[in-house]
Design a protein around this motif. Sequence first.
Motif, PDB file in Angstrom:
ATOM      1  N   SER A  10       0.836  -1.183   0.000  1.00 42.67           N
ATOM      2  CA  SER A  10       0.000   0.000   0.000  1.00 42.67           C
ATOM      3  C   SER A  10       0.872   1.234   0.000  1.00 42.67           C
ATOM      4  CB  SER A  10      -0.945   0.062   1.189  1.00 42.67           C
ATOM      5  OG  SER A  10      -0.713  -0.868   2.153  1.00 42.67           O
ATOM      6  N   GLY A  11       0.311   2.312  -0.491  1.00 39.86           N
ATOM      7  CA  GLY A  11       1.035   3.571  -0.580  1.00 39.86           C
ATOM      8  C   GLY A  11       0.943   4.086  -2.002  1.00 39.86           C
ATOM      9  N   ASP A  12       1.726   5.136  -2.305  1.00 36.31           N
ATOM     10  CA  ASP A  12       1.677   5.697  -3.646  1.00 36.31           C
ATOM     11  C   ASP A  12       3.058   6.151  -4.094  1.00 36.31           C
ATOM     12  OD1 ASP A  12       2.221   8.264  -2.578  1.00 36.31           O
ATOM     13  OD2 ASP A  12       0.098   8.647  -2.306  1.00 36.31           O
ATOM     14  N   ALA A  13       3.121   6.635  -5.325  1.00 35.24           N
ATOM     15  CA  ALA A  13       4.400   7.029  -5.915  1.00 35.24           C
ATOM     16  C   ALA A  13       5.018   8.235  -5.213  1.00 35.24           C
ATOM     17  CB  ALA A  13       4.198   7.321  -7.401  1.00 35.24           C
ATOM     18  N   ALA A  14       4.233   9.019  -4.501  1.00 39.52           N
ATOM     19  CA  ALA A  14       4.751  10.196  -3.816  1.00 39.52           C
ATOM     20  C   ALA A  14       5.198   9.866  -2.389  1.00 39.52           C
ATOM     21  CB  ALA A  14       3.680  11.283  -3.792  1.00 39.52           C
ATOM     22  N   SER A  15       5.525   8.622  -2.157  1.00 39.22           N
ATOM     23  CA  SER A  15       5.869   8.191  -0.804  1.00 39.22           C
ATOM     24  C   SER A  15       7.215   8.745  -0.362  1.00 39.22           C
ATOM     25  CB  SER A  15       5.886   6.661  -0.716  1.00 39.22           C
ATOM     26  OG  SER A  15       7.059   6.148  -1.294  1.00 39.22           O
ATOM     27  N   ARG A  16       7.438   8.709   0.942  1.00 42.66           N
ATOM     28  CA  ARG A  16       8.695   9.145   1.542  1.00 42.66           C
ATOM     29  C   ARG A  16       9.720   8.024   1.571  1.00 42.66           C
ATOM     30  NH1 ARG A  16       6.952  11.140   7.141  1.00 42.66           N
ATOM     31  NH2 ARG A  16       9.172  10.980   7.458  1.00 42.66           N
ATOM     32  N   GLY A  17       9.346   6.847   1.137  1.00 37.09           N
ATOM     33  CA  GLY A  17      10.245   5.710   1.141  1.00 37.09           C
ATOM     34  C   GLY A  17       9.465   4.419   1.214  1.00 37.09           C
ATOM     35  N   ARG A  18      10.200   3.308   1.183  1.00 39.80           N
ATOM     36  CA  ARG A  18       9.571   1.990   1.159  1.00 39.80           C
ATOM     37  C   ARG A  18       9.930   1.221   2.424  1.00 39.80           C
ATOM     38  NH1 ARG A  18      10.847  -1.462  -3.302  1.00 39.80           N
ATOM     39  NH2 ARG A  18       8.727  -2.192  -3.086  1.00 39.80           N
ATOM     40  N   ILE A  19       8.898   0.659   3.043  1.00 39.68           N
ATOM     41  CA  ILE A  19       9.070  -0.104   4.282  1.00 39.68           C
ATOM     42  C   ILE A  19       8.530  -1.512   4.074  1.00 39.68           C
ATOM     43  CG2 ILE A  19       8.448  -0.294   6.721  1.00 39.68           C
ATOM     44  CD1 ILE A  19       8.290   2.767   6.805  1.00 39.68           C
ATOM     45  N   LEU A  20       9.340  -2.488   4.462  1.00 36.16           N
ATOM     46  CA  LEU A  20       8.935  -3.895   4.428  1.00 36.16           C
ATOM     47  C   LEU A  20       8.561  -4.306   5.840  1.00 36.16           C
ATOM     48  CD1 LEU A  20       8.641  -6.617   2.993  1.00 36.16           C
ATOM     49  CD2 LEU A  20      11.113  -6.955   3.309  1.00 36.16           C
ATOM     50  N   ILE A  21       7.296  -4.664   6.031  1.00 35.50           N
ATOM     51  CA  ILE A  21       6.795  -5.109   7.336  1.00 35.50           C
ATOM     52  C   ILE A  21       6.699  -6.626   7.323  1.00 35.50           C
ATOM     53  CG2 ILE A  21       4.837  -5.122   8.930  1.00 35.50           C
ATOM     54  CD1 ILE A  21       4.133  -2.330   7.937  1.00 35.50           C
ATOM     55  N   VAL A  22       7.270  -7.251   8.352  1.00 35.81           N
ATOM     56  CA  VAL A  22       7.189  -8.705   8.512  1.00 35.81           C
ATOM     57  C   VAL A  22       6.558  -8.944   9.878  1.00 35.81           C
ATOM     58  CG1 VAL A  22       8.422 -10.885   8.373  1.00 35.81           C
ATOM     59  CG2 VAL A  22       9.341  -8.867   7.202  1.00 35.81           C
ATOM     60  N   GLU A  23       5.267  -9.241   9.860  1.00 37.09           N
ATOM     61  CA  GLU A  23       4.478  -9.367  11.087  1.00 37.09           C
ATOM     62  C   GLU A  23       3.409 -10.412  10.862  1.00 37.09           C
ATOM     63  OE1 GLU A  23       3.012  -9.571  14.319  1.00 37.09           O
ATOM     64  OE2 GLU A  23       4.131  -7.688  14.486  1.00 37.09           O
ATOM     65  N   ASP A  24       3.351 -11.418  11.745  1.00 37.12           N
ATOM     66  CA  ASP A  24       2.370 -12.492  11.569  1.00 37.12           C
ATOM     67  C   ASP A  24       1.041 -12.218  12.263  1.00 37.12           C
ATOM     68  OD1 ASP A  24       3.820 -12.808  13.992  1.00 37.12           O
ATOM     69  OD2 ASP A  24       3.210 -14.909  14.119  1.00 37.12           O
ATOM     70  N   ASP A  25       0.956 -11.185  13.088  1.00 42.91           N
ATOM     71  CA  ASP A  25      -0.299 -10.812  13.732  1.00 42.91           C
ATOM     72  C   ASP A  25      -1.029  -9.836  12.804  1.00 42.91           C
ATOM     73  OD1 ASP A  25      -2.305  -9.443  15.137  1.00 42.91           O
ATOM     74  OD2 ASP A  25      -1.196  -9.474  17.011  1.00 42.91           O
ATOM     75  N   PRO A  26      -2.174 -10.246  12.226  1.00 42.42           N
ATOM     76  CA  PRO A  26      -2.869  -9.393  11.256  1.00 42.42           C
ATOM     77  C   PRO A  26      -3.269  -8.029  11.809  1.00 42.42           C
ATOM     78  CG  PRO A  26      -3.829 -11.595  11.282  1.00 42.42           C
ATOM     79  CD  PRO A  26      -2.855 -11.533  12.410  1.00 42.42           C
ATOM     80  N   GLU A  27      -3.686  -7.967  13.071  1.00 42.66           N
ATOM     81  CA  GLU A  27      -4.093  -6.683  13.652  1.00 42.66           C
ATOM     82  C   GLU A  27      -2.901  -5.746  13.824  1.00 42.66           C
ATOM     83  OE1 GLU A  27      -6.363  -7.329  17.210  1.00 42.66           O
ATOM     84  OE2 GLU A  27      -7.900  -8.452  16.137  1.00 42.66           O
ATOM     85  N   ALA A  28      -1.789  -6.265  14.298  1.00 44.53           N
ATOM     86  CA  ALA A  28      -0.586  -5.440  14.449  1.00 44.53           C
ATOM     87  C   ALA A  28      -0.098  -4.975  13.076  1.00 44.53           C
ATOM     88  CB  ALA A  28       0.512  -6.213  15.172  1.00 44.53           C
ATOM     89  N   ALA A  29      -0.085  -5.870  12.102  1.00 47.81           N
ATOM     90  CA  ALA A  29       0.357  -5.507  10.750  1.00 47.81           C
ATOM     91  C   ALA A  29      -0.511  -4.407  10.167  1.00 47.81           C
ATOM     92  CB  ALA A  29       0.337  -6.744   9.844  1.00 47.81           C
ATOM     93  N   GLU A  30      -1.815  -4.505  10.359  1.00 44.12           N
ATOM     94  CA  GLU A  30      -2.726  -3.485   9.839  1.00 44.12           C
ATOM     95  C   GLU A  30      -2.505  -2.146  10.541  1.00 44.12           C
ATOM     96  OE1 GLU A  30      -5.446  -1.255   7.812  1.00 44.12           O
ATOM     97  OE2 GLU A  30      -4.422  -3.093   7.250  1.00 44.12           O
TER      98      GLU A  30
END
Length: 142
Positions: A10-30
Amino acid sequence: MKSSAFPETSGDAASRGRILIVEDDPEAAEFFRHVLVTRGRFEVTHTPDPVTALALAAAQCWNLLLADLDLPGMSGLELLAALRPITPRLPGIVVTAHPLGLSPALAAPGTVQPDAVLAKPVRADLLLETASMLAARLGRPR
């Protein structure tokens, strides 16, 4: 939530950067995704699977890794250690539900240390401040 074979971005081309999230808890990830995309204007990709994260890190450019300490099959610290040879400058945040002073994994000698450790539940302002500071170290990925 999409399967680990198809990481969620999620995000768009005008972002401040790219973040890779690795989280198995769906609520925390969201929660992480929501804060980082809507308030931080980052492009975010999420996967619950550390093996998928390794493949993504090898194939694409990132400004930051945000990983849970307790992941299935590989801890967030093991993931960070595996990523160091692939992306040695990639900053990493580890989040944990363990009390910070009581997590033996974080204090073990020889363990690759993350750039920051955040305790769950993570405050949105602290997440955003820490992610912004660390992601800015690399500038925008090409």
